[in-house]
Design an enzyme around this catalytic site. Structure first.
Site, short mmCIF file in Angstrom:
data_model
loop_
_atom_site.label_atom_id
_atom_site.label_comp_id
_atom_site.label_asym_id
_atom_site.label_seq_id
_atom_site.Cartn_x
_atom_site.Cartn_y
_atom_site.Cartn_z
N ARG A 58 -17.10 -48.54 -15.19
CA ARG A 58 -15.63 -48.38 -15.30
C ARG A 58 -15.29 -47.31 -16.32
NH1 ARG A 58 -13.00 -51.46 -18.33
NH2 ARG A 58 -13.91 -53.45 -17.67
N TYR A 106 7.04 -37.29 -4.19
CA TYR A 106 6.32 -38.20 -3.29
C TYR A 106 6.95 -39.60 -3.40
CZ TYR A 106 2.34 -40.73 -1.31
OH TYR A 106 1.53 -41.53 -0.55
C1 LIG Z 1 -0.41 -38.63 -1.22
C2 LIG Z 1 0.25 -38.14 -2.44
C3 LIG Z 1 0.20 -38.85 -3.64
C4 LIG Z 1 -0.52 -40.16 -3.75
O1 LIG Z 1 -1.86 -40.06 -3.50
P1 LIG Z 1 -2.74 -41.30 -2.91
O2 LIG Z 1 -4.11 -40.76 -2.94
O3 LIG Z 1 -2.19 -41.60 -1.56
O4 LIG Z 1 -2.50 -42.43 -3.87
C5 LIG Z 1 0.83 -38.32 -4.75
N1 LIG Z 1 1.51 -37.15 -4.67
C6 LIG Z 1 1.59 -36.44 -3.54
C7 LIG Z 1 2.34 -35.16 -3.54
C8 LIG Z 1 0.97 -36.90 -2.38
O5 LIG Z 1 1.07 -36.20 -1.25
#
Ligand SMILES: *Cc1c(COP(=O)(O)O)cnc(C)c1O
Length: 394
Positions: free
Chosen positions: A55, A108
């Site tokens: 971890r 996002y």
């Molecule tokens: C997909 C995405 C995330 C989150 O990533 P995950 O791997 O799905 O947790 C964050 N920011 C952006 C711009 C993304 O496209």
């Protein structure tokens, strides 16, 4: 460390050899054995390098983390089990209660949710502003503002943030600039060179590139901030699986080639689609009719990336006809895969919004976002042309 006949269960070090594998081995080991308590002291105190409990770090994560760091032009960085792990480490792991965080209003969806739901619950103030407008960011800054979180290319409108303007505002105010560089990737924009203090990636998307692994990365210019992010991620348990890291390493080896090939496809498709009857508009950062064309040209140095959005005439029926006719292209809410994926924000990423709020962003029922992949260009053009035609006469 001898266990010559293998009669004891552990430890049994790998056979010594004068050669080494060309592919990083997978290290699933949860713990690492040390020689003596003195050795362990030396490891914890940094006099000897060595892993202890996975971890807290393991070889597969470090290999990938260093590769992403090299792409972004820094040493180090921390790998996380997902992109949201990286966002969480920054938003939850650095600042005291009572801090104020500014975010782009088109972040996002899950990042927006953390800003809107979790940060206020934990006693943070939050302001969301238009990241194309550095003056709006400046106006939102308060004495307790600690960070500004932006994405370079907004989803799905593909508006380009005023990264340089916001970086200047942050520098003047002594506020950290955090750039989620997932859409742009370091091939599109070196965020640290444009004033970012912290850069976030979802490797799940373009960097990993094969839709078979979820991972995130966060890196900081300041070693003290980098160390705090690292410690928080160990405490919070954001550790990625060695096997996922191994897959991501494999993906990263071809990332620049994939990026350039997908981008070349996107450039060609954007122009082709814009000329088709039935297409109301195409949004692509490399086109002169993009609303932020000048900023895109400067910031992305002519790189438009692999993401393009288009709006079809017609409502839901046309949208259904489009995805049905786009045979072989996944209608799936992700991006950055080797294959082209089609996303329909009104029914997925932006479904929680009111129709009026969507309309204000220009997201109609006919609005699609394409993550252009590596398909043979003629085949891709043909299937999408067919899909647009089908949508015009649903
Ligand atoms: C997909 C995405 C995330 C989150 O990533 P995950 O791997 O799905 O947790 C964050 N920011 C952006 C711009 C993304 O496209």
């Amino acid at each position: 460390m001898t266990n010559p006949k293998g009669t004891l269960l552990r430890p049994m070090p790998a056979p010594q050899t004068a050669s080494w594998p060309v592919v990083t081995p997978i290290y699933p080991s949860v713990v690492y054995a040390s020689e003596t308590p003195d050795t362990l002291d030396a490891q914890y105190e940094g006099r000897l390098s060595g892993y202890t409990y996975s971890r807290e770090g393991h070889p597969n994560a470090d290999v990938v983390s260093r590769r992403v760091g090299a792409l972004e032009g820094i040493e180090g960085g921390t790998l996380m089990g997902s992109g949201m792990g990286a966002v969480s480490a920054v938003l939850l792991g650095l600042f005291p209660t009572g801090s104020h965080i500014i975010g782009g209003n088109q972040l996002y969806g899950r990042s927006l949710r953390m800003m809107n739901e979790d940060l206020p619950r934990l006693g943070f103030g939050v302001s969301l502003v238009d990241a194309c407008d550095a003056d709006a960011v400046k106006a939102a800054i308060r004495p307790e503002t600690k960070a500004v979180l932006i994405e370079v290319v907004a989803n799905p409108t593909l508006r380009i943030a005023d990264v340089d303007g916001i970086a200047a505002v942050c520098r003047e105010a002594g506020v950290l600039l955090v750039v989620d560089n997932t859409f742009t990737t370091p091939r599109g924009l070196k965020a640290f060179d444009h004033g970012a203090d912290i850069v976030i990636h979802s490797l799940t998307k373009l960097l990993g590139g094969h839709s078979d692994v979820m991972l995130g990365w966060v890196g900081a210019k300041d070693p003290d901030i980098a160390a705090r992010l690292d410690v928080f991620s160990v405490t919070a348990g954001f550790v990625p699986s060695p096997f996922d890291c191994w897959l991501a390493e494999r993906g990263l080896l071809t990332f620049p080639l994939r990026y350039d090939a997908a981008e070349a496809n996107a450039v060609a498709l954007a122009d082709h689609l814009a000329g088709l009857p039935g297409v109301a508009r195409v949004i692509y950062p490399g086109r002169p009719d993009h609303p932020d064309a000048n900023r895109a040209a400067g910031l992305l140095e002519g790189k438009g990336g692999n993401m393009l959005s288009l709006e079809l005439h017609g409502g839901r029926a046309a949208a259904n006809a489009f995805t049905t006719a786009a045979e072989g292209l996944a209608f799936a809410p992700t991006l950055g895969d080797v294959g082209t994926t089609i996303s329909h924000p009104a029914s997925s990423s932006h479904r929680a919004m009111t129709a009026e709020a969507r309309e204000a962003l220009g997201i109609s029922e006919g609005f699609f976002r394409l993550s252009v992949g590596l398909e043979e260009r003629d085949a891709l053009t043909e299937v999408l042309t067919r899909a647009v035609k089908a949508a015009s006469a649903p």
